[in-house]
Scaffold this motif. Sequence first.
Motif, PDB file in Angstrom:
ATOM      1  N   SER A 168       0.706  -1.219  -0.010  1.00 50.35           N
ATOM      2  CA  SER A 168       0.051   0.043  -0.061  1.00 50.35           C
ATOM      3  C   SER A 168       0.893   1.291  -0.068  1.00 50.35           C
ATOM      4  CB  SER A 168      -0.852  -0.094   1.274  1.00 50.35           C
ATOM      5  OG  SER A 168      -1.626   1.302   1.491  1.00 50.35           O
ATOM      6  N   SER A 225       2.556   4.988  -0.493  1.00 55.10           N
ATOM      7  CA  SER A 225       1.758   6.483  -0.166  1.00 55.10           C
ATOM      8  C   SER A 225       2.033   7.341  -1.077  1.00 55.10           C
ATOM      9  CB  SER A 225       1.831   6.763   1.256  1.00 55.10           C
ATOM     10  OG  SER A 225       3.365   6.610   1.639  1.00 55.10           O
ATOM     11  N   ARG A 256      -4.372   4.430  -1.296  1.00 58.66           N
ATOM     12  CA  ARG A 256      -3.797   5.404  -0.132  1.00 58.66           C
ATOM     13  C   ARG A 256      -2.800   6.506  -0.631  1.00 58.66           C
ATOM     14  NH1 ARG A 256      -6.324   3.423   4.798  1.00 58.66           N
ATOM     15  NH2 ARG A 256      -6.604   1.430   4.715  1.00 58.66           N
ATOM     16  N   ILE A 257      -2.681   6.592  -1.951  1.00 54.72           N
ATOM     17  CA  ILE A 257      -1.937   7.884  -2.634  1.00 54.72           C
ATOM     18  C   ILE A 257      -2.607   9.068  -2.478  1.00 54.72           C
ATOM     19  CG2 ILE A 257      -0.638   8.395  -4.288  1.00 54.72           C
ATOM     20  CD1 ILE A 257      -0.146   5.670  -5.154  1.00 54.72           C
TER      21      ILE A 257
END
Lengths: 165, 250
Positions: free
Chosen positions: B10, B12, B55-56
């Motif tokens: 995940s 970022s 989640r960026i």
Amino acid sequence: MKVNGFVHPAQRDPRRLLSDHLRHDLGLTGTHVGCEHGVCGCCTVLFDGAPVRSCLMLAVQAEGHEVSTVEGLAVLGAPLHPVQQAFHECHGLQCGFCTPGFVMSVVGLLAQHPNPTREQIEEGISGNLCRCTGYASIRRAVQRASELSQQTPSPLRGEGWGKGR
Amino acid sequence: MKPPPFEYHSPSTVEEACALLGSLEDAKVLAGGQSLVPLLNFRLARPSHLVDINRIPGLDAIYERDGGVAVQALARQAGVEDSELVARVCPLLTAAVRLVAHRVIRNRGTVCGSLAHADPASELPAVLLALGGHVIARSARGDRVIEAGTFFRGVFETALEPDELLVEAWFPASPGPFAILEESRRHGDFALAGVVRAADRLALFGVAPTPVLADPADPARGLRPSGDLEATPEFRLHLVRTLTDRAFAA
Ligand SMILES: Cc1cc2nc3c(=O)[nH]c(=O)nc-3n(C[C@H](O)[C@H](O)[C@H](O)COP(=O)(O)OP(=O)(O)OC[C@H]3O[C@@H](n4cnc5c(N)ncnc54)[C@H](O)[C@@H]3O)c2cc1C
Ligand code: FES
Ligand code: FES
């Protein structure tokens, strides 16, 4: 992740679907599971206020977010949520398998269109399948839910509602 | 567990995502998940790594660029549907996105994910082709602009390399007469066949391995659509002719 207002520990296995996490790890079996590929709609929950398919999300993706399930609409003993009340009054269910998904989709629909037209109602429920009712009573229930929602302020109508995400 | 085993990442930032895509063997981007997660649940896809881009921050913009609209990787289809900018500059895209699945699916599904997935029956690839838009692919090697005409390569196949992230799609303005018409078994289903008109350009979907440009005067020429339980090849050709007539009658 917050579910119906309560913080729950994180799910560590990334393979766990959000739907299975809610049902098997948290015991919230109100969220039903039918097709697991996004077609039937009975696993619909609210994710940060907007309806989504919980079978198409990983539980880890909900970390740090808010999820609402049908169990969160009305606490035990309190009056039903306007959408639940409307389904009850209009016989919007028979076996009830599809109902939690319809109810959560309709909560999302009414947040987007508080006074939906007939077309918006049909569009709004078109992503949910029901094998029993033939949809006519569900359509009526949505109409009724819209009336009831305007009379009763719903506890779930607050910040973050109806944002398309 | 329904999905097969995979390692979950995940990142970022976009740079981190590109670094992962460049270094991992057999990695897949996870955007809205509305096509990928069904494939995982049925174990039709078994990637070793999932690179979840959700989640960026700052990757969900919809903005005006070069007289058209640019849609970034995390802009949800529902956001594009509601965008006043899109409705003003490229109303064809607004009309098209409303035909994609259902609102609940569009709350998660992304426009860029639909292009990267390249389902032959998908609306948005045909819209990009009809308008002559492009996508921007980013990797650790840099950015590359890929025109719609060369982006779609085959069934679920695009010109994206395994280390590339589709960061943005650009749709030119659709000021002239436009239409998107399709026939499907149920509202929200993938189309049996569909046509997109952008001024005097015509693109077809659901009738070939990729969306294709066609001559409005003879749209079915050279087409050999497949047949299945839902529609015969002849019926698909009939739909192409009829829908084209309607699109250009308006
Ligand atoms: C019930 C149902 C009905 C549907 N009906 C339609 C329909 O009528 N028309 C239609 O067009 N679609 C339809 N869809 C698909 C939907 O539009 C998807 O949202 C879309 O195809 C994929 O977008 P996504 O963001 O969900 O991508 P994902 O499912 O996350 O990814 C799909 C694929 O694209 C790749 N990918 C995604 N984003 C990127 C990126 N930025 N860079 C590189 N690769 C990327 C992934 O690795 C994966 O291979 C339907 C889906 C469902 C569940
Ligand atoms: S179980 Fe999720 S849509 Fe059917
Ligand atoms: S009430 Fe039985 S499926 Fe809808």
